[in-house]
Design a protein around this motif. Structure first.
Motif, short mmCIF file in Angstrom:
data_model
loop_
_atom_site.label_atom_id
_atom_site.label_comp_id
_atom_site.label_asym_id
_atom_site.label_seq_id
_atom_site.Cartn_x
_atom_site.Cartn_y
_atom_site.Cartn_z
N ARG A 89 -18.52 11.51 -4.64
CA ARG A 89 -19.57 11.04 -4.01
C ARG A 89 -19.58 11.81 -2.57
N ALA A 90 -20.59 11.95 -2.00
CA ALA A 90 -20.64 12.42 -0.72
C ALA A 90 -20.06 11.64 0.34
N ASP A 91 -19.32 12.37 1.33
CA ASP A 91 -18.73 11.52 2.39
C ASP A 91 -19.92 10.73 3.14
N PRO A 92 -20.13 9.54 3.09
CA PRO A 92 -21.00 8.55 3.77
C PRO A 92 -21.10 8.93 5.34
N ALA A 93 -19.88 9.17 5.98
CA ALA A 93 -20.10 9.64 7.46
C ALA A 93 -20.88 10.91 7.56
N ALA A 94 -20.48 11.97 6.66
CA ALA A 94 -20.85 13.21 6.95
C ALA A 94 -22.42 13.11 6.67
N ALA A 95 -22.70 12.51 5.55
CA ALA A 95 -24.42 12.06 5.16
C ALA A 95 -25.02 11.54 6.15
N ASP A 96 -24.46 10.55 6.78
CA ASP A 96 -25.04 9.68 8.10
C ASP A 96 -25.43 10.91 9.22
N ALA A 97 -24.56 11.58 9.38
CA ALA A 97 -24.74 12.69 10.29
C ALA A 97 -25.77 13.78 10.25
N GLU A 98 -25.96 13.85 9.07
CA GLU A 98 -27.36 14.98 8.68
C GLU A 98 -28.53 14.05 8.36
N PHE A 99 -28.68 12.61 8.42
CA PHE A 99 -29.65 11.73 8.09
C PHE A 99 -30.93 11.88 8.92
N PRO A 100 -30.55 12.00 10.17
CA PRO A 100 -31.70 12.06 11.31
C PRO A 100 -32.52 13.18 11.22
N ARG A 101 -32.00 14.14 10.67
CA ARG A 101 -32.86 15.50 10.18
C ARG A 101 -34.09 15.01 9.22
N TYR A 102 -33.67 14.41 8.27
CA TYR A 102 -34.67 14.10 7.21
C TYR A 102 -35.55 12.99 7.62
N GLN A 103 -35.07 12.16 8.43
CA GLN A 103 -35.90 11.15 8.88
C GLN A 103 -37.14 11.60 10.16
N ALA A 104 -36.58 12.53 10.76
CA ALA A 104 -37.62 13.04 11.54
C ALA A 104 -38.42 13.73 10.76
N GLU A 105 -38.05 14.64 9.55
CA GLU A 105 -39.07 15.22 9.01
C GLU A 105 -40.12 14.57 8.41
N VAL A 106 -39.72 13.29 7.93
CA VAL A 106 -40.85 12.16 7.48
C VAL A 106 -41.52 11.74 8.51
N GLU A 107 -41.07 11.57 9.72
CA GLU A 107 -42.04 11.08 10.72
C GLU A 107 -42.94 12.05 11.41
N ALA A 108 -42.55 13.37 11.19
CA ALA A 108 -43.40 14.40 11.76
C ALA A 108 -44.55 14.58 10.71
N ASP A 109 -44.23 14.17 9.46
CA ASP A 109 -45.39 14.46 8.41
C ASP A 109 -45.27 13.20 7.41
N PRO A 110 -45.79 11.93 7.84
CA PRO A 110 -45.50 11.09 6.67
C PRO A 110 -46.22 11.19 5.37
N GLY A 111 -47.29 11.94 5.19
CA GLY A 111 -47.94 12.06 4.11
C GLY A 111 -47.42 13.41 3.12
#
Length: 148
Positions: A89-111
Motif C-alpha cells: 500500500r502507498a505510504d499514508p503520510a506521503a499520500a496525505d502530502a499530495e492530497f491537497p493538490r487533488y482537493q484543490a482541483e475539485v474545488e476549482a472545478d466541482p463539476g
C-alpha cells in the motif's frame, strides 16, 4: 487482478449464502407452526437486501473501472510515485502530502468527474476508503449526468 478474483470469490460466496438462506426460509414458511412461518417470511427479506447490496456494489465497481480506463486512455491518471509500505500500500503520510493538490482541483472545478475520480484515488492512497468510495460515486454521477 488479485482484487478482482477476491471480489468474484466473495460475490460467489454471498450468492451461495443467499441461496441457503432462501432455501431455509422456504422450509420455515412451509412449516405448520405459526412462529416458524413468521421467521421464514422474515428470512425472505435478508436475501433480498443481500442481493441488492451485491448488485449495487458490482455496478459501482464496473462503472468505476470504466471511468478509470477512460481517464487512463485520456492520459489523466495521476502518476503513482508514492513510496510503498511492506504491504504494498502507498505510504499514508506521503499520500496525505499530495492530497491537497487533488482537493484543490475539485474545488476549482466541482463539476469535473475527472477531478472527483482523481480525488477518490487520493483518498484511497491515504487509506480513507469511505471517502474514496464517496468521491468515486460523485465522479460516476457527474459522468452519467454529462451530455453525451
Amino acid at each position: 487482478m488479485k482484487a478482482r478474483i477476491a471480489t468474484l470469490v466473495m460475490a460467489a460466496l454471498l450468492v451461495l449464502y443467499l441461496v441457503f438462506v432462501t432455501n431455509y426460509a422456504i422450509l420455515l414458511i412451509n412449516s405448520a407452526e405459526l412462529l416458524a412461518k413468521a421467521l421464514g417470511f422474515a428470512l425472505v427479506v435478508l436475501p433480498g437486501i443481500g442481493a441488492w447490496v451485491l448488485i449495487a456494489d458490482l455496478v459501482f465497481v464496473v462503472r468505476g473501472e470504466r471511468l478509470l480506463r477512460q481517464l487512463g486512455v485520456e492520459g489523466g491518471l495521476p502518476v503513482d510515485t508514492l513510496p510503498r509500505m511492506p504491504s504494498g500500500r502507498a505510504d499514508p503520510a506521503a499520500a496525505d502530502a499530495e492530497f491537497p493538490r487533488y482537493q484543490a482541483e475539485v474545488e476549482a472545478d466541482p463539476g469535473s468527474w475527472r477531478a472527483w475520480l482523481r480525488l477518490g484515488l487520493a483518498y484511497d492512497a491515504s487509506g480513507d476508503r469511505r471517502r474514496a468510495r464517496w468521491a468515486t460515486r460523485r465522479a460516476i454521477a457527474l459522468h452519467r449526468s454529462a451530455p453525451a
